[in-house]
Motif scaffolding. Structure first.
Motif, PDB file in Angstrom:
ATOM      1  N   TRP A   1       6.902   2.660  16.104  1.00  0.00           N
ATOM      2  CA  TRP A   1       5.740   1.802  16.001  1.00  0.00           C
ATOM      3  C   TRP A   1       4.924   2.115  14.750  1.00  0.00           C
ATOM      4  O   TRP A   1       4.943   3.242  14.236  1.00  0.00           O
ATOM      5  CB  TRP A   1       4.828   1.987  17.224  1.00  0.00           C
ATOM      6  N   ASP A   2       4.172   1.097  14.306  1.00  0.00           N
ATOM      7  CA  ASP A   2       3.172   1.362  13.284  1.00  0.00           C
ATOM      8  C   ASP A   2       1.984   2.059  13.951  1.00  0.00           C
ATOM      9  O   ASP A   2       1.940   2.217  15.178  1.00  0.00           O
ATOM     10  CB  ASP A   2       2.738   0.064  12.583  1.00  0.00           C
TER      11      ASP A   2
ATOM     12  N   SER B   1      -1.515  -1.824  10.761  1.00  0.00           N
ATOM     13  CA  SER B   1      -0.296  -2.419  11.311  1.00  0.00           C
ATOM     14  C   SER B   1       0.597  -2.968  10.208  1.00  0.00           C
ATOM     15  O   SER B   1       1.600  -3.629  10.482  1.00  0.00           O
ATOM     16  CB  SER B   1      -0.651  -3.537  12.301  1.00  0.00           C
ATOM     17  N   ASP B   2       0.236  -2.662   8.959  1.00  0.00           N
ATOM     18  CA  ASP B   2       0.993  -3.144   7.803  1.00  0.00           C
ATOM     19  C   ASP B   2       1.643  -1.953   7.100  1.00  0.00           C
ATOM     20  O   ASP B   2       0.968  -1.175   6.433  1.00  0.00           O
ATOM     21  CB  ASP B   2       0.054  -3.886   6.849  1.00  0.00           C
ATOM     22  N   ASP B   3       2.959  -1.814   7.244  1.00  0.00           N
ATOM     23  CA  ASP B   3       3.665  -0.677   6.651  1.00  0.00           C
ATOM     24  C   ASP B   3       3.502  -0.629   5.141  1.00  0.00           C
ATOM     25  O   ASP B   3       3.508   0.450   4.536  1.00  0.00           O
ATOM     26  CB  ASP B   3       5.152  -0.736   7.002  1.00  0.00           C
TER      27      ASP B   3
ATOM     28  N   GLY C   1       0.526   1.573   3.861  1.00  0.00           N
ATOM     29  CA  GLY C   1       0.469   2.989   4.176  1.00  0.00           C
ATOM     30  C   GLY C   1       1.026   3.857   3.058  1.00  0.00           C
ATOM     31  O   GLY C   1       1.306   3.364   1.960  1.00  0.00           O
ATOM     32  N   PRO C   2       1.204   5.158   3.355  1.00  0.00           N
ATOM     33  CA  PRO C   2       0.923   5.776   4.646  1.00  0.00           C
ATOM     34  C   PRO C   2      -0.552   6.168   4.817  1.00  0.00           C
ATOM     35  O   PRO C   2      -1.283   6.324   3.851  1.00  0.00           O
ATOM     36  CB  PRO C   2       1.815   7.017   4.648  1.00  0.00           C
TER      37      PRO C   2
ATOM     38  N   ASN D   1       0.157  10.879   4.276  1.00  0.00           N
ATOM     39  CA  ASN D   1       0.704  11.375   5.544  1.00  0.00           C
ATOM     40  C   ASN D   1       0.511  12.887   5.569  1.00  0.00           C
ATOM     41  O   ASN D   1       1.296  13.628   4.971  1.00  0.00           O
ATOM     42  CB  ASN D   1       2.184  11.003   5.632  1.00  0.00           C
TER      43      ASN D   1
ATOM     44  N   THR E   1       5.492   4.472  11.751  1.00  0.00           N
ATOM     45  CA  THR E   1       6.272   3.986  10.612  1.00  0.00           C
ATOM     46  C   THR E   1       5.455   3.990   9.324  1.00  0.00           C
ATOM     47  O   THR E   1       6.039   3.978   8.230  1.00  0.00           O
ATOM     48  CB  THR E   1       6.773   2.554  10.884  1.00  0.00           C
ATOM     49  N   ASN E   2       4.156   4.008   9.446  1.00  0.00           N
ATOM     50  CA  ASN E   2       3.300   3.957   8.261  1.00  0.00           C
ATOM     51  C   ASN E   2       2.292   5.104   8.202  1.00  0.00           C
ATOM     52  O   ASN E   2       1.207   4.964   7.651  1.00  0.00           O
ATOM     53  CB  ASN E   2       2.570   2.616   8.189  1.00  0.00           C
TER      54      ASN E   2
END
Length: 305
Positions: A30-31, A58-60, A63-64, A107, A158-159
């Motif tokens: 999931w994001d 919610s937008d990969d 990110g991150p 991250n 995911t992000n």
């Protein structure tokens, strides 16, 4: 270096068993926004939606990010006045700033945290302060983000990554220690001492804890505030004895019960946990006031006469 990382990982595993059960080889599903929902962090995700940050998280492609997400209990334990402000649509700017302060770019795994690490947030000019606190035997025992304890680490999306904390970071740092003293209505006598006798430059350097005696503390039996006003040496000693050259939020002191921290003057400040935190017999009457250069706690007594 590898040995250091292994030690930190072992300590972290004992502190955060839930966060360390995940398969390190698994691919995130999931994001960040969807993962928050999966983790049951409904209140925080709801505030992300109302402030518009849900679209970013919610937008990969954007990110991150690292998100310091308060638990549901963190919202339950908020003062009623803060709950009211978070729920009032007229306070959108306040809510937006609080949420922005919980999000950083990049991250950042908890394995890469260092003591007094400052991480810029999405709130312009404001940083989260990360700490690794040791217990009285000198072992790393607790990880902290601006005074909130890390309770579930490295929830990978995911992000980016989510770090779950036990408090809402609504006390956004805006002033240095000396500036805070001068504008706080409970510290007028302390501000007067600053004007008359000055204060150590270290009070405005990075990574300090200051135990600020309230106005009432100077009215305790045996205290002579008028005489103190005429003695600049004793004023300087007072400030040095109440300043610690490290940032200690209450969560960092709670694991030191029976131990001590050392003031700038070299004196020992004994920590006791008895219906709250006591420092040299003084109680904290206002705690965990985040500063741009550390933290202040207001105490009801002078730590040294």
């Amino acid at each position: 270096m590898l040995g250091t990382i292994s030690i930190v990982f072992l300590v972290a595993t004992s502190l955060f068993p839930q966060s360390c059960e995940a398969d390190s080889n698994s691919t995130p599903k999931w994001d960040i926004y969807d993962l928050l929902d999966s983790l049951g962090l409904k209140t925080f995700s709801g505030l992300l939606e109302s402030t518009g940050f849900m679209y970013m998280l919610s937008d990969d492609a954007q990110g991150p990010f690292t998100v310091y997400a308060p638990s549901e209990d963190a919202f339950t334990n908020l003062p009623p006045s803060i709950v009211k402000k978070l729920q009032n649509d007229d306070n959108w700017s306040f809510v937006h700033d609080v949420i922005a302060y919980h999000i950083t770019r990049g991250n950042l795994s908890f394995l890469n945290w260092t003591t007094n690490m400052m991480v810029p947030t999405l709130l312009d000019g404001k940083s989260i302060r990360l700490n690794i606190y040791k217990n009285k035997t000198g072992e790393p025992s607790l990880m902290s983000a601006s005074g909130a304890t890390l309770i579930k680490a490295d929830q990978e999306a995911t992000n980016g990554v989510i770090q779950v904390i036990n408090k809402v970071l609504y006390n956004i740092p805006d002033e240095t220690a000396s500036n805070y003293i001068q504008v706080n209505s409970r510290l007028r006598r302390l501000a007067m001492l600053m004007q008359v006798g000055g204060y150590p430059e270290s009070l405005d350097k990075q990574n300090v804890t200051f135990f600020a005696p309230s106005d009432e503390a100077f009215q305790e039996p045996g205290q002579n505030f008028t005489r103190l006003l005429t003695n600049s040496t004793k004023i300087q000693d007072l400030f040095r004895n109440h300043t610690v050259n490290n940032t200690f939020y209450t969560n960092g002191m709670q694991i030191l019960d029976g131990g001590f921290i050392t003031s700038l003057a070299g004196s020992k400040l004994n920590i006791r946990i008895d219906k709250g935190i006591n420092v040299n017999g003084a109680s904290l009457i206002e705690e965990d006031i985040s500063l741009t250069n550390g933290v202040i706690h207001i105490v009801d007594k002078l730590l040294f006469s």
